[in-house]
Structures are given as C-alpha cells and as structure tokens.
Design a protein around this motif. Structure first.
Motif, PDB file in Angstrom:
ATOM      1  N   ALA A 143      78.504  64.527  76.666  1.00 42.28           N
ATOM      2  CA  ALA A 143      77.410  64.850  77.585  1.00 42.28           C
ATOM      3  C   ALA A 143      76.107  64.210  77.106  1.00 42.28           C
ATOM      4  N   ASP A 144      75.880  64.207  75.799  1.00 40.07           N
ATOM      5  CA  ASP A 144      74.687  63.559  75.254  1.00 40.07           C
ATOM      6  C   ASP A 144      74.717  62.052  75.518  1.00 40.07           C
ATOM      7  N   LEU A 145      75.883  61.451  75.309  1.00 37.29           N
ATOM      8  CA  LEU A 145      76.017  60.014  75.526  1.00 37.29           C
ATOM      9  C   LEU A 145      75.775  59.668  76.992  1.00 37.29           C
ATOM     10  N   PHE A 146      76.309  60.483  77.901  1.00 43.21           N
ATOM     11  CA  PHE A 146      76.112  60.277  79.339  1.00 43.21           C
ATOM     12  C   PHE A 146      74.621  60.380  79.681  1.00 43.21           C
ATOM     13  N   ALA A 147      73.936  61.335  79.065  1.00 43.09           N
ATOM     14  CA  ALA A 147      72.490  61.489  79.288  1.00 43.09           C
ATOM     15  C   ALA A 147      71.728  60.286  78.743  1.00 43.09           C
ATOM     16  N   LEU A 148      72.173  59.744  77.609  1.00 46.54           N
ATOM     17  CA  LEU A 148      71.514  58.549  77.061  1.00 46.54           C
ATOM     18  C   LEU A 148      71.689  57.349  77.999  1.00 46.54           C
ATOM     19  N   VAL A 149      72.868  57.224  78.594  1.00 45.42           N
ATOM     20  CA  VAL A 149      73.078  56.154  79.583  1.00 45.42           C
ATOM     21  C   VAL A 149      72.070  56.305  80.712  1.00 45.42           C
ATOM     22  N   ALA A 150      71.953  57.524  81.240  1.00 40.30           N
ATOM     23  CA  ALA A 150      71.024  57.779  82.352  1.00 40.30           C
ATOM     24  C   ALA A 150      69.591  57.471  81.930  1.00 40.30           C
ATOM     25  N   CYS A 200      82.464  60.323  87.745  1.00 37.65           N
ATOM     26  CA  CYS A 200      81.489  60.537  86.669  1.00 37.65           C
ATOM     27  C   CYS A 200      82.128  61.235  85.476  1.00 37.65           C
ATOM     28  N   VAL A 201      82.977  62.216  85.739  1.00 40.30           N
ATOM     29  CA  VAL A 201      83.659  62.927  84.657  1.00 40.30           C
ATOM     30  C   VAL A 201      84.561  61.968  83.879  1.00 40.30           C
ATOM     31  N   THR A 202      85.281  61.116  84.592  1.00 39.92           N
ATOM     32  CA  THR A 202      86.160  60.139  83.945  1.00 39.92           C
ATOM     33  C   THR A 202      85.352  59.159  83.102  1.00 39.92           C
ATOM     34  N   LEU A 203      84.233  58.706  83.637  1.00 41.84           N
ATOM     35  CA  LEU A 203      83.375  57.784  82.894  1.00 41.84           C
ATOM     36  C   LEU A 203      82.824  58.456  81.642  1.00 41.84           C
ATOM     37  N   ARG A 204      82.349  59.685  81.777  1.00 43.31           N
ATOM     38  CA  ARG A 204      81.819  60.412  80.621  1.00 43.31           C
ATOM     39  C   ARG A 204      82.907  60.588  79.565  1.00 43.31           C
ATOM     40  N   ALA A 205      84.117  60.902  79.980  1.00 42.04           N
ATOM     41  CA  ALA A 205      85.232  61.091  79.040  1.00 42.04           C
ATOM     42  C   ALA A 205      85.553  59.790  78.296  1.00 42.04           C
ATOM     43  N   ALA A 206      85.470  58.662  78.989  1.00 41.29           N
ATOM     44  CA  ALA A 206      85.728  57.371  78.341  1.00 41.29           C
ATOM     45  C   ALA A 206      84.702  57.109  77.241  1.00 41.29           C
ATOM     46  N   GLU A 236      87.751  46.547  69.042  1.00 45.04           N
ATOM     47  CA  GLU A 236      86.496  46.454  68.299  1.00 45.04           C
ATOM     48  C   GLU A 236      86.415  47.534  67.235  1.00 45.04           C
ATOM     49  N   ALA A 237      85.599  47.286  66.220  1.00 48.62           N
ATOM     50  CA  ALA A 237      85.293  48.316  65.234  1.00 48.62           C
ATOM     51  C   ALA A 237      84.628  49.481  65.973  1.00 48.62           C
ATOM     52  N   PRO A 238      84.840  50.721  65.519  1.00 49.83           N
ATOM     53  CA  PRO A 238      84.356  51.894  66.263  1.00 49.83           C
ATOM     54  C   PRO A 238      82.866  51.862  66.614  1.00 49.83           C
ATOM     55  N   GLY A 239      81.997  51.539  65.687  1.00 50.92           N
ATOM     56  CA  GLY A 239      80.559  51.501  65.978  1.00 50.92           C
ATOM     57  C   GLY A 239      80.209  50.390  66.955  1.00 50.92           C
ATOM     58  N   ASP A 240      80.813  49.233  66.760  1.00 49.97           N
ATOM     59  CA  ASP A 240      80.575  48.107  67.667  1.00 49.97           C
ATOM     60  C   ASP A 240      81.069  48.415  69.073  1.00 49.97           C
ATOM     61  N   ALA A 241      82.239  49.074  69.150  1.00 52.09           N
ATOM     62  CA  ALA A 241      82.802  49.430  70.453  1.00 52.09           C
ATOM     63  C   ALA A 241      81.884  50.394  71.191  1.00 52.09           C
ATOM     64  N   LEU A 242      81.369  51.386  70.484  1.00 53.75           N
ATOM     65  CA  LEU A 242      80.480  52.371  71.106  1.00 53.75           C
ATOM     66  C   LEU A 242      79.224  51.707  71.651  1.00 53.75           C
ATOM     67  N   VAL A 243      78.593  50.861  70.856  1.00 52.18           N
ATOM     68  CA  VAL A 243      77.354  50.206  71.289  1.00 52.18           C
ATOM     69  C   VAL A 243      77.624  49.210  72.412  1.00 52.18           C
ATOM     70  N   ALA A 244      78.733  48.480  72.337  1.00 59.18           N
ATOM     71  CA  ALA A 244      79.069  47.524  73.404  1.00 59.18           C
ATOM     72  C   ALA A 244      79.288  48.245  74.732  1.00 59.18           C
ATOM     73  N   LEU A 278      72.127  56.139  67.204  1.00 57.97           N
ATOM     74  CA  LEU A 278      73.461  56.689  67.396  1.00 57.97           C
ATOM     75  C   LEU A 278      74.339  56.504  66.157  1.00 57.97           C
ATOM     76  N   LEU A 279      74.079  55.441  65.445  1.00 57.43           N
ATOM     77  CA  LEU A 279      74.948  55.070  64.320  1.00 57.43           C
ATOM     78  C   LEU A 279      74.420  55.630  63.008  1.00 57.43           C
ATOM     79  N   THR A 280      75.331  55.876  62.087  1.00 58.39           N
ATOM     80  CA  THR A 280      74.928  56.248  60.737  1.00 58.39           C
ATOM     81  C   THR A 280      74.622  54.971  59.978  1.00 58.39           C
ATOM     82  N   ASP A 281      74.180  55.088  58.756  1.00 55.00           N
ATOM     83  CA  ASP A 281      73.900  53.891  57.954  1.00 55.00           C
ATOM     84  C   ASP A 281      75.137  53.011  57.815  1.00 55.00           C
ATOM     85  N   GLU A 282      76.326  53.641  57.751  1.00 58.47           N
ATOM     86  CA  GLU A 282      77.570  52.876  57.612  1.00 58.47           C
ATOM     87  C   GLU A 282      77.895  52.097  58.891  1.00 58.47           C
TER      88      GLU A 282
END
Length: 185
Positions: A145-152, A118-124, A76-84, A178-182
């Motif tokens: 760590a911020d992303l993991f907190a957003l999941v929670a 949890c550490v492995t998941l956060r790293a992914a 996936e494109a990087p932004g799409d992959a992150l959101v998915a 999370l995403l920039t305008d691009e």
C-alpha cells in the motif's frame, strides 16, 4: 468479438489514450468520439460509461506493468528490480493525466471497474518490495500500500507543470530512500 468490432474498439482506445494524455481523465466523451471520427453512440456502444472506457484503457497498462513486475522478479537483482518497476509504473501513470486520482479511489472501492486491476498492480509491486526486503536491500517498514501511494505521489508530480522539471530528481530521492545501504550501491 468480430474483427472489425475489435479494430474499432482498439482505434477508440488509441484515440482516448491520446486525448487523456493531452487533456486528462475528464476529457469529454463527445470529444473522444469526434477525434475518433465516430458518433457518440458508437463510442457508448463500446464503452457505455466513462469508467468503462477508462477501465479498458488503464487495464491494458496495468496488465503490462504486472507482467513487467513478473519479468523483473526473475531477471534483475531485487533492489534494481524494485526501482525499475517503480520507474516504469510512475512513467506509465504520468502518461495519463489524472489517472492517479482514479487509481487511489479505485483501490479503496471494491465496486469500481478499476478496483481489480489496481489491486493486481499493487500486489505485483508488493511482491517486488517483499523480495527486496527479504534480500535486505529495501526498507522493512513499507508495504504494498505504501509503494502504491509512492507511485501515485511521484506520478502526481508529473501532472504538475511547475514541478515536472524536479520529477526525475525527486524520483531518485524517493528510490534511494526505499533502499537500504546494501541496496543502493
């Protein structure tokens, strides 16, 4: 492990997963054993503590989400992959009521049976975030760590009956932030 023991273990995990989905992570072990039509001693032979049971149950999901992140990194494109991945992670976490509290505690406690998972998941998730940041499509002021907190945080919304109707909308708000305008186009 013998085939029959593996089958019993898988049955116990399936029953535990359903019970936790309905009643939360504090469901009684005795209730899980009753639902599985086994004695408490049988459950405790497979999972000597609540944490051991939760670790086995949650680790499977964490492993699947980690594999999903690896798949998204290349497909996936990087932004799409992150959101998915964020959507998948929040959806899975919401399935197990109260899991976010366990995850937040386990990530900080190296002695927890859930810590490594949890550490492995956060790293992914962090790899997906870093990839999106390198492509210029995700905010640069966030880390794993911020992303993991957003999941929670987003999964917690799903645990609150009065907020559940707002959860999808708020997920979209957070994902857009999370995403920039691009990356949001």
């Amino acid at each position: 492990m013998r085939a029959d023991a593996r089958k019993n273990r898988e049955h116990l995990l399936a029953v535990a997963g359903a019970a936790i989905s309905e009643q939360g992570v504090e469901v009684s072990l005795r209730d899980i054993a009753r639902r599985a039509d086994v004695g408490l001693a049988t459950l405790l032979r497979h999972f000597p503590t609540r944490e051991a049971l939760l670790d086995a149950l949650l680790r499977t999901g964490f492993d699947e989400l980690t594999a999903r992140a690896e798949e998204l990194e290349t497909s996936e494109a990087p932004g799409d992959a992150l959101v998915a991945w964020l959507r998948d992670c929040v959806g899975w976490t919401t399935e197990y009521r109260g899991a976010t509290v366990l995850m937040a505690a386990a990530i900080e406690d190296a002695e927890s049976a859930l810590h490594a998972s949890c550490v492995t998941l956060r790293a992914a998730g962090a790899r997906l975030l870093t990839r999106a940041q390198a492509a210029g499509v995700a905010r640069g002021d966030l880390d794993g760590a911020d992303l993991f907190a957003l999941v929670a945080m987003l999964a917690w919304l799903g645990d609150q009956p009065s907020l559940t109707p707002r959860a999808d909308h708020l997920f979209d708000v957070v994902a857009t932030a999370l995403l920039t305008d691009e990356g949001s186009g």
